[in-house]
Scaffold this motif. Structure first.
Motif, PDB file in Angstrom:
ATOM      1  N   GLU A 204       6.245  -9.710  -3.297  1.00 38.31           N
ATOM      2  CA  GLU A 204       5.371 -10.193  -2.079  1.00 38.31           C
ATOM      3  C   GLU A 204       4.930  -9.229  -2.264  1.00 38.31           C
ATOM      4  O   GLU A 204       5.423  -7.648  -2.349  1.00 38.31           O
ATOM      5  N   VAL A 205       3.867  -9.383  -1.424  1.00 37.23           N
ATOM      6  CA  VAL A 205       2.884  -8.515  -0.596  1.00 37.23           C
ATOM      7  C   VAL A 205       3.640  -7.811  -0.452  1.00 37.23           C
ATOM      8  O   VAL A 205       3.568  -5.955   0.144  1.00 37.23           O
ATOM      9  N   ASP A 206       3.946  -7.723   0.698  1.00 34.36           N
ATOM     10  CA  ASP A 206       4.758  -6.906   1.403  1.00 34.36           C
ATOM     11  C   ASP A 206       5.944  -6.084   1.043  1.00 34.36           C
ATOM     12  O   ASP A 206       6.125  -4.748   1.581  1.00 34.36           O
ATOM     13  N   GLU A 207       6.186  -6.527  -0.306  1.00 37.13           N
ATOM     14  CA  GLU A 207       7.482  -5.657  -0.801  1.00 37.13           C
ATOM     15  C   GLU A 207       6.261  -3.769  -1.211  1.00 37.13           C
ATOM     16  O   GLU A 207       7.180  -3.084  -1.050  1.00 37.13           O
ATOM     17  N   ILE A 208       5.096  -3.950  -1.834  1.00 38.04           N
ATOM     18  CA  ILE A 208       5.100  -2.794  -2.479  1.00 38.04           C
ATOM     19  C   ILE A 208       3.745  -2.504  -1.372  1.00 38.04           C
ATOM     20  O   ILE A 208       2.887  -1.548  -1.808  1.00 38.04           O
ATOM     21  N   MET A 209       3.278  -3.346   0.089  1.00 38.01           N
ATOM     22  CA  MET A 209       2.165  -2.354   0.071  1.00 38.01           C
ATOM     23  C   MET A 209       2.814  -1.801   1.124  1.00 38.01           C
ATOM     24  O   MET A 209       3.586  -0.677   1.263  1.00 38.01           O
ATOM     25  N   THR A 210       0.900  -0.771   1.461  1.00 37.46           N
ATOM     26  CA  THR A 210       1.252   0.794   2.339  1.00 37.46           C
ATOM     27  C   THR A 210       1.329   0.245   3.375  1.00 37.46           C
ATOM     28  O   THR A 210       0.584  -0.917   4.218  1.00 37.46           O
ATOM     29  N   HIS A 211       2.784   0.224   4.744  1.00 37.76           N
ATOM     30  CA  HIS A 211       2.892   0.175   5.643  1.00 37.76           C
ATOM     31  C   HIS A 211       1.867   0.516   6.279  1.00 37.76           C
ATOM     32  O   HIS A 211       1.058   1.370   6.258  1.00 37.76           O
ATOM     33  N   ARG A 212       1.608  -0.112   7.529  1.00 39.01           N
ATOM     34  CA  ARG A 212       0.533   0.016   8.541  1.00 39.01           C
ATOM     35  C   ARG A 212       0.675   2.244   9.458  1.00 39.01           C
ATOM     36  O   ARG A 212      -0.360   1.843   9.620  1.00 39.01           O
TER      37      ARG A 212
END
Length: 422
Positions: A204-212
């Motif tokens: 899922e995208v939350d596993e590779i996203m740049t955190h806020r």
């Protein structure tokens, strides 16, 4: 009498040869490379086309081969028994059983099947034209057998196996990737890319996203000159614009659009102009798979999305480059900032930041750390330890040793990692 004996022995030899053909054909048809046969057919090979056509109805193919093989074996055994009974009386039955078992085992089973395994593609291409008329002749009988077998399997087995066919196919493909021989850097990279492609629908995208916390953004309410300075000082071409609070994204400003506006307005920009040239933010749920997001990027001709949780709160950003890097590995350009996350101490000992993702570690070192419950190395340790570890504590799980080196408040920041010898 002698003529009849010679004819019977000759018939037995011919039948054993036919049995050897059936045994070798069965093995070669099942062991041949389906991708290679497909490639040969595409290049115009007629024999490969026959192989693929026969394999498209594999139950009927196997049924016809087994039917023919059993017919010739039984006939050969009957002839041998008849000959040896005439020569040795009732003891001939025992002699015939022993002799035919040895002959069939060696010359009609082991020998042809061993050859077919060693030269499966060549044997399949050679036997296919001969098998085609045999399958046509025995087809009706094989079809009847196929129906009987299907009915029996339907009664005694569940339909769940049919639902798992796609999973089995994926596992088979993963196994083929793992068996891709070679330990060179290029071969390892090929394996990593192929595995990553298969994983796109599971990540899922939350596993590779740049955190806020790590997102470069700019406040739209500040002076336009400061917004321009934020864009110029950033290593990225797209900058989220927020208003009132950093989580309230109101637009995404592209550096190229900003430069065009500066030239068009001769450097005199205001807040309204910045809002006009900024593109509308695209919000996506954090549970979106990478495969679905890749298709969405392609359909929308977009490269940038804001990731939000179930409450609509911004969690981070994901870009097309992030997904491509999951396939091909890290893509660096002249503006990328290298972040040291892994320090090699020895060949089998590493000091790793807690924020490094498990997928990156598995890709780089070909480890098998699970990433189902946690995305980062620190998260995996917390999940497995079921506690917030102290500095100096050591844990061993998944055949790896983890030593906590640094911790800031409740966050694990540095870990010494080394594989546990078998």
């Amino acid at each position: 009498m002698e003529t009849e004996l010679i004819l019977s022995i000759g018939a037995i030899v011919v039948l054993l040869a036919i049995s050897a053909f059936f045994s070798g054909a069965e093995t070669s048809m099942t062991a041949s490379s389906k991708p290679r046969m497909h490639t040969l057919e595409q290049s115009g090979d007629k024999k490969a086309r026959i192989v693929n056509k026969l394999w498209s109805a594999k139950e009927r193919l196997i049924g016809s081969i087994l039917l023919g093989n059993n017919l010739v074996n039984i006939l050969a055994s009957a002839l041998a028994t008849s000959v040896l009974i005439r020569l040795f009386g009732e003891a001939g039955v025992i002699y015939a059983t022993l002799a035919m078992t040895a002959l069939v085992l060696i010359f009609a089973e082991v020998l042809p099947k061993t050859y077919a395994l060693r030269h499966s593609d060549k044997a399949a291409l050679t036997s296919a034209p001969i098998l085609r008329p045999i399958v046509f002749i025995f087809g009706p009988i094989a079809l009847a057998v196929e129906i009987i077998v299907h009915v029996i399997l339907t009664i005694f087995t569940s339909t769940k196996a049919d639902l798992e066919n796609s999973e089995v196919a994926e596992e088979e493909l993963r196994g083929a990737i793992d068996l891709h021989e070679g330990e060179g850097k290029e071969v390892r990279h090929e394996r990593e890319m192929l595995r990553s492609i298969l994983d796109l629908d599971d990540v899922e995208v939350d596993e590779i996203m740049t955190h806020r916390q790590d997102v470069n953004s700019s406040d739209i309410d500040q002076a336009p000159a400061q917004v321009i300075e934020d864009v110029l000082s950033s290593a990225y071409t797209r900058i989220p614009l927020w208003q009132d609070k950093p989580d309230n994204i109101v637009g995404v400003l592209h550096a190229k659009a900003l430069l065009r506006a500066i030239r068009a307005h001769e450097g005199e920009l205001d807040k309204n102009t910045l809002i006009e040239i900024a593109s509308k933010p695209w919000f996506i749920p954090e549970s979106t798979s990478l495969l679905a997001q890749l298709h969405a990027f392609r359909d929308r001709h977009a490269h940038f999305a804001i990731v939000v949780d179930e409450y609509g709160e911004m969690q981070g950003i994901v870009t097309l480059e992030d997904i491509l890097e999951e396939i091909v590995g890290d893509i660096s350009d002249e503006h990328d900032i290298d972040i040291e996350g892994v320090q090699t101490v020895t060949e089998n000992e590493f000091i790793i930041n807690g924020t490094v993702t498990i997928r990156d570690l598995n890709r780089q070192f070909e480890w098998r750390l699970p990433d189902d419950e946690a995305a980062t190395l620190a998260g995996l340790i917390l999940h497995e330890a079921r506690q917030i570890p102290k500095v100096g504590q050591t844990f061993v799980f998944h055949r790896m040793r983890f030593e906590i080196l640094e911790r800031k408040r409740h966050q694990i920041t540095s870990i010494r990692v080394s594989p546990v010898p078998e």
